[in-house]
Design a protein around this motif. Structure first.
Motif, PDB file in Angstrom:
ATOM      1  N   TYR A 144       0.841  -1.202   0.000  1.00  0.00           N
ATOM      2  CA  TYR A 144       0.000   0.000   0.000  1.00  0.00           C
ATOM      3  C   TYR A 144       0.882   1.261   0.000  1.00  0.00           C
ATOM      4  O   TYR A 144       0.686   2.176  -0.808  1.00  0.00           O
ATOM      5  N   TYR A 145       1.895   1.300   0.894  1.00  0.00           N
ATOM      6  CA  TYR A 145       2.744   2.497   1.007  1.00  0.00           C
ATOM      7  C   TYR A 145       3.630   2.683  -0.225  1.00  0.00           C
ATOM      8  O   TYR A 145       3.805   3.802  -0.705  1.00  0.00           O
ATOM      9  N   THR A 146       4.203   1.603  -0.739  1.00  0.00           N
ATOM     10  CA  THR A 146       5.080   1.778  -1.911  1.00  0.00           C
ATOM     11  C   THR A 146       4.250   2.212  -3.134  1.00  0.00           C
ATOM     12  O   THR A 146       4.705   3.033  -3.923  1.00  0.00           O
ATOM     13  N   ASP A 147       3.043   1.698  -3.260  1.00  0.00           N
ATOM     14  CA  ASP A 147       2.169   2.135  -4.359  1.00  0.00           C
ATOM     15  C   ASP A 147       1.791   3.613  -4.188  1.00  0.00           C
ATOM     16  O   ASP A 147       1.758   4.380  -5.150  1.00  0.00           O
ATOM     17  N   TYR A 148       1.507   3.989  -2.948  1.00  0.00           N
ATOM     18  CA  TYR A 148       1.120   5.386  -2.670  1.00  0.00           C
ATOM     19  C   TYR A 148       2.282   6.312  -3.035  1.00  0.00           C
ATOM     20  O   TYR A 148       2.096   7.339  -3.700  1.00  0.00           O
ATOM     21  N   LEU A 149       3.484   5.931  -2.611  1.00  0.00           N
ATOM     22  CA  LEU A 149       4.654   6.768  -2.898  1.00  0.00           C
ATOM     23  C   LEU A 149       4.909   6.849  -4.407  1.00  0.00           C
ATOM     24  O   LEU A 149       5.245   7.918  -4.934  1.00  0.00           O
ATOM     25  N   TYR A 150       4.722   5.740  -5.083  1.00  0.00           N
ATOM     26  CA  TYR A 150       4.880   5.719  -6.547  1.00  0.00           C
ATOM     27  C   TYR A 150       3.948   6.774  -7.176  1.00  0.00           C
ATOM     28  O   TYR A 150       4.355   7.554  -8.032  1.00  0.00           O
ATOM     29  N   GLY A 151       2.722   6.801  -6.710  1.00  0.00           N
ATOM     30  CA  GLY A 151       1.738   7.765  -7.222  1.00  0.00           C
ATOM     31  C   GLY A 151       2.157   9.205  -6.927  1.00  0.00           C
ATOM     32  O   GLY A 151       2.037  10.085  -7.785  1.00  0.00           O
ATOM     33  N   VAL A 152       2.675   9.442  -5.716  1.00  0.00           N
ATOM     34  CA  VAL A 152       3.132  10.794  -5.356  1.00  0.00           C
ATOM     35  C   VAL A 152       4.272  11.216  -6.275  1.00  0.00           C
ATOM     36  O   VAL A 152       4.255  12.318  -6.852  1.00  0.00           O
ATOM     37  N   LEU A 153       5.258  10.347  -6.438  1.00  0.00           N
ATOM     38  CA  LEU A 153       6.441  10.693  -7.243  1.00  0.00           C
ATOM     39  C   LEU A 153       6.050  10.943  -8.701  1.00  0.00           C
ATOM     40  O   LEU A 153       6.584  11.832  -9.356  1.00  0.00           O
ATOM     41  N   LYS A 154       5.111  10.157  -9.172  1.00  0.00           N
ATOM     42  CA  LYS A 154       4.655  10.283 -10.565  1.00  0.00           C
ATOM     43  C   LYS A 154       4.020  11.658 -10.826  1.00  0.00           C
ATOM     44  O   LYS A 154       4.141  12.215 -11.914  1.00  0.00           O
ATOM     45  N   GLN A 155       3.371  12.200  -9.802  1.00  0.00           N
ATOM     46  CA  GLN A 155       2.665  13.486  -9.942  1.00  0.00           C
ATOM     47  C   GLN A 155       3.596  14.693  -9.855  1.00  0.00           C
ATOM     48  O   GLN A 155       3.197  15.807 -10.185  1.00  0.00           O
ATOM     49  N   ARG A 156       4.806  14.518  -9.349  1.00  0.00           N
ATOM     50  CA  ARG A 156       5.672  15.677  -9.114  1.00  0.00           C
ATOM     51  C   ARG A 156       6.175  16.235 -10.445  1.00  0.00           C
ATOM     52  O   ARG A 156       6.290  15.501 -11.436  1.00  0.00           O
ATOM     53  N   PRO A 157       6.511  17.544 -10.478  1.00  0.00           N
ATOM     54  CA  PRO A 157       6.896  18.165 -11.756  1.00  0.00           C
ATOM     55  C   PRO A 157       8.287  17.736 -12.242  1.00  0.00           C
ATOM     56  O   PRO A 157       9.097  17.230 -11.464  1.00  0.00           O
ATOM     57  N   GLN A 158       8.514  17.985 -13.511  1.00  0.00           N
ATOM     58  CA  GLN A 158       9.818  17.778 -14.120  1.00  0.00           C
ATOM     59  C   GLN A 158      10.883  18.526 -13.298  1.00  0.00           C
ATOM     60  O   GLN A 158      10.628  19.640 -12.826  1.00  0.00           O
ATOM     61  N   GLY A 159      12.041  17.927 -13.115  1.00  0.00           N
ATOM     62  CA  GLY A 159      13.113  18.563 -12.341  1.00  0.00           C
ATOM     63  C   GLY A 159      13.155  18.107 -10.890  1.00  0.00           C
ATOM     64  O   GLY A 159      14.121  18.396 -10.172  1.00  0.00           O
ATOM     65  N   THR A 160      12.123  17.390 -10.448  1.00  0.00           N
ATOM     66  CA  THR A 160      12.109  16.868  -9.076  1.00  0.00           C
ATOM     67  C   THR A 160      13.290  15.920  -8.885  1.00  0.00           C
ATOM     68  O   THR A 160      13.547  15.056  -9.715  1.00  0.00           O
ATOM     69  N   ARG A 161      13.998  16.109  -7.781  1.00  0.00           N
ATOM     70  CA  ARG A 161      15.132  15.227  -7.465  1.00  0.00           C
ATOM     71  C   ARG A 161      14.742  14.234  -6.386  1.00  0.00           C
ATOM     72  O   ARG A 161      13.954  14.557  -5.477  1.00  0.00           O
ATOM     73  N   LEU A 162      15.338  13.068  -6.508  1.00  0.00           N
ATOM     74  CA  LEU A 162      15.029  11.989  -5.554  1.00  0.00           C
ATOM     75  C   LEU A 162      16.319  11.235  -5.267  1.00  0.00           C
ATOM     76  O   LEU A 162      17.074  10.907  -6.187  1.00  0.00           O
ATOM     77  N   VAL A 163      16.577  10.982  -3.974  1.00  0.00           N
ATOM     78  CA  VAL A 163      17.654  10.053  -3.621  1.00  0.00           C
ATOM     79  C   VAL A 163      17.012   8.845  -2.962  1.00  0.00           C
ATOM     80  O   VAL A 163      16.199   8.984  -2.036  1.00  0.00           O
ATOM     81  N   THR A 164      17.349   7.663  -3.484  1.00  0.00           N
ATOM     82  CA  THR A 164      16.892   6.433  -2.837  1.00  0.00           C
ATOM     83  C   THR A 164      18.110   5.714  -2.290  1.00  0.00           C
ATOM     84  O   THR A 164      19.193   5.728  -2.894  1.00  0.00           O
ATOM     85  N   TYR A 165      17.930   5.112  -1.125  1.00  0.00           N
ATOM     86  CA  TYR A 165      19.026   4.357  -0.505  1.00  0.00           C
ATOM     87  C   TYR A 165      18.467   2.985  -0.105  1.00  0.00           C
ATOM     88  O   TYR A 165      17.424   2.908   0.553  1.00  0.00           O
ATOM     89  N   GLN A 166      19.141   1.953  -0.548  1.00  0.00           N
ATOM     90  CA  GLN A 166      18.733   0.574  -0.268  1.00  0.00           C
ATOM     91  C   GLN A 166      17.278   0.312  -0.655  1.00  0.00           C
ATOM     92  O   GLN A 166      16.543  -0.364   0.061  1.00  0.00           O
TER      93      GLN A 166
END
Ligand code: SAM
Length: 201
Positions: free
Chosen positions: A151-173
């Motif tokens: 549920y949470y990973t799907d929710y986060l996927y949806g949030v990230l998908k909606q963010r504008p071009q140029g959004t930066r993300l760092v993922t660790y592990q």
């Protein structure tokens, strides 16, 4: 006690020194659950791309990423959202001790936030605790389940998908498959466990 600039500098350059700021039970969780100071510094450097940027740590724990990045990038604002009130309390105490002004910890579930308030994101596989053995949990005060993980990973996927071009993300592990295709991997290290992404469309 942090009393002078030299000591402060030492705290922010050495993971063991930083962990000394926390109570014993919190420190014992560090290797498995909290970002090291070295990773926090690298992630902060990538995310603090422009002055005034607002950067959110999704599941901020006891605040190591936000406090380290906030110290090194005083011209940006760092936010941490954390579901466990006890960890938010500890993060606030350490923040006071370190006098880092540009950090705010929010006690909430990350699903409750308005994401238009943030520019860039740090994500240290925050929901993985739902899949591990009970003996490795941070504590038993919240529900854990495989369905919550999805549920949470799907929710986060949806949030990230909606963010504008140029959004930066760092993922660790964190797993690649939960990152929307519009994010391009621009830097990768630590055996591909540390990854920097920019949304290009
Ligand atoms: C792996 S720890 C990382 C902590 C911190 N980001 C760091 O790097 O030191 C993940 C944290 O996410 C929090 N968390 C997990 N699910 C959450 C949710 N749905 N909302 C808010 N926080 C959550 C956990 O309580 C835990 O403190």
């Amino acid at each position: 006690m942090i009393t002078d600039k030299t000591t402060l500098k030492e705290v922010f350059s050495n993971n063991n020194n930083f962990d000394e700021l926390y109570p014993d039970d919190i420190r014992s969780l560090s290797r498995l659950h909290w970002t090291s100071i070295e990773i926090a510094k690298r992630a902060g450097r990538f995310l603090a791309a422009t002055p005034g940027a607002k950067i959110l740590d999704i599941g901020s724990g006891v605040g190591k990423f936000c406090l380290s990045a906030g110290y090194h990038h005083p011209d940006c604002n760092f936010y941490g959202v954390e579901q466990r009130g006890s960890l938010v309390g500890i993060a606030n105490q350490v923040q006071q001790q370190l006098s880092v002004a540009n950090v705010t910890f929010i006690h909430a579930n990350f699903t409750q936030l308005d994401y238009s308030a943030f520019d860039h994101f740090y994500y240290y596989n925050s929901f993985y605790e739902n899949l591990i053995d009970e003996s490795l949990y941070i504590d038993n005060h919240i529900d854990h389940s495989e369905s919550l993980y999805y549920y949470y990973t799907d929710y986060l996927y949806g949030v990230l998908k909606q963010r504008p071009q140029g959004t930066r993300l760092v993922t660790y592990q964190s797993s690649y498959e939960r990152i929307p295709a519009a994010y391009r991997l621009v830097e990768s290290d630590v055996d591909m466990l540390f990854n920097c992404w920019i949304k290009y469309r």
